[in-house]
Design an enzyme around this catalytic site. Structure first.
Site, mmCIF file in Angstrom:
data_model
loop_
_atom_site.group_PDB
_atom_site.id
_atom_site.type_symbol
_atom_site.label_atom_id
_atom_site.label_comp_id
_atom_site.label_asym_id
_atom_site.label_seq_id
_atom_site.Cartn_x
_atom_site.Cartn_y
_atom_site.Cartn_z
ATOM 1 N N PRO A 14 47.015 -12.042 23.005
ATOM 2 C CA PRO A 14 48.225 -13.044 22.833
ATOM 3 C C PRO A 14 49.049 -12.036 22.579
ATOM 4 O O PRO A 14 49.615 -11.300 22.521
ATOM 5 C CB PRO A 14 48.268 -14.445 21.604
ATOM 6 C CG PRO A 14 46.972 -14.067 21.014
ATOM 7 C CD PRO A 14 46.459 -13.057 21.357
ATOM 8 N N GLU A 15 49.975 -12.281 24.098
ATOM 9 C CA GLU A 15 51.427 -11.407 24.396
ATOM 10 C C GLU A 15 52.551 -12.430 24.290
ATOM 11 O O GLU A 15 52.481 -13.897 24.210
ATOM 12 C CB GLU A 15 51.551 -10.913 25.849
ATOM 13 C CG GLU A 15 50.211 -10.121 25.797
ATOM 14 C CD GLU A 15 49.578 -8.799 26.474
ATOM 15 O OE1 GLU A 15 50.644 -9.058 27.888
ATOM 16 O OE2 GLU A 15 48.627 -8.504 26.975
ATOM 17 N N LYS A 24 56.483 -9.899 21.161
ATOM 18 C CA LYS A 24 55.002 -10.697 20.359
ATOM 19 C C LYS A 24 55.547 -11.366 18.821
ATOM 20 O O LYS A 24 53.992 -10.593 18.568
ATOM 21 C CB LYS A 24 54.791 -9.387 20.172
ATOM 22 C CG LYS A 24 53.574 -8.773 21.820
ATOM 23 C CD LYS A 24 52.666 -7.227 21.668
ATOM 24 C CE LYS A 24 52.033 -7.693 23.409
ATOM 25 N NZ LYS A 24 50.934 -6.263 23.507
ATOM 26 N N ASN A 27 48.405 -5.563 27.654
ATOM 27 C CA ASN A 27 47.573 -5.388 28.781
ATOM 28 C C ASN A 27 47.116 -5.843 30.012
ATOM 29 O O ASN A 27 47.210 -5.760 30.978
ATOM 30 C CB ASN A 27 45.979 -4.799 28.129
ATOM 31 C CG ASN A 27 45.489 -3.580 27.144
ATOM 32 O OD1 ASN A 27 46.655 -2.576 28.049
ATOM 33 N ND2 ASN A 27 44.875 -3.696 26.197
#
Length: 287
Positions: free
Chosen positions: A2-3, A54, A176
């Site tokens: 999760p971002e 985040k 990422n």
């Protein structure tokens, strides 16, 4: 993993799913979780959420007249690699529900659960955002942009852009998969702009740091070479972009494509391919 967007969607889910619910009782923690206990108990309280990069902040707000008297309590969650929130029936708790908030009667018997299969997620009491993180890319765009522009001289921007994008001081919420998506869309631009051009566009009034400081020029050129590797091969389905980028780099790069001893020039390969296609066309059987 999760971002920023996933944390933002999770906060929206909590607000929409729990907006009309009243919770009550203690907050229950899984015995296997190493996160801190949540010392909160109220006969009636509501839950709201907000996200920044985040991180997600969950606020427990007691209703007037709730017992025992309590001040609102805020928790800040970081989701790790698999964290999420789920609203489920109280008697059907999902596996790995490490923190549980139960609704109060006489409403539906539900539980809001923080579910984390891999247990890298974490929560902190107090509600403070983690220090050192920059403004949220999604919700604080102007502050985010200003923070980048004011810190272009920071050593973080000496590194390739693929590394700089993960620095949470400037790109809070980028991880990422978002880095990969951003750079994929920028690759055609790198063939003409490179990182120096992007800094020129970002800098206010068109004044580039490379014009102010000659050292920055070599720094940015190093970034260009490491970001768009001259020996990189195009992915399947993107040969056009790859050939364009490689052909621009080949004359000026000592590394470039493989030497003539190990690989034929790109133009020669194209000629052979066209010849093979022509041969196949001539020998195609008549129907």
């Amino acid at each position: 993993m999760p971002e920023g967007p996933e944390l933002h969607l999770a906060s929206r889910f909590v607000n929409e799913a729990c907006g009309g619910l009243v919770f009550g009782g203690c907050v229950e923690k899984s015995p296997i979780s190493r996160n801190p206990e949540v010392p909160f108990e109220s006969s009636a309280y509501r839950i709201s959420a907000s996200a920044r990069g985040k991180e997600l902040r969950l606020t427990l707000s007691p209703l007037p007249g709730a017992q025992p008297p309590q001040e609102p309590l805020a928790l800040v969650f970081r989701f790790g690699m698999s964290g999420s929130f789920q609203l489920v029936p109280r008697d059907m708790l999902p596996p790995h529900a490490h923190l549980r908030f139960y609704t109060a009667p006489p409403g539906p018997r539900l539980a809001l659960c923080f579910v984390d299969i891999r247990r890298f997620g974490h929560w902190d009491l107090g509600g403070e955002w983690q220090p050192g993180r920059g403004p949220c890319v999604l919700l604080e765009y102007e502050q985010f942009r200003e923070n980048v522009l004011q810190n272009l001289a920071d050593k973080a921007f000496d590194r390739p852009i693929c590394e700089a994008l993960l620095d949470q001081r400037f790109f809070n919420g980028i991880g990422n998969y978002l880095r990969a998506e951003i750079l994929y869309r920028l690759i055609p631009e790198f063939s003409s702009f490179h990182f120096r051009g992007i800094l020129d566009l970002w800098h206010p009034k068109g004044e580039s740091p490379t014009r102010r400081n000659p050292r920055d020029c070599s720094r940015v050129l190093r970034t260009e070479r490491r970001t768009l590797h001259p020996q990189a091969r195009p992915l399947l389905g993107h040969e056009g972009h790859g050939e364009a980028s490689l052909s621009k780099l080949q004359p000026s790069s000592p590394r470039g494509l493989a030497s003539n001893r190990t690989q034929k020039p790109l133009q020669s390969l194209k000629s052979e391919e066209e010849g093979a296609t022509s041969t196949l066309r001539h020998h195609r059987p008549q129907r």
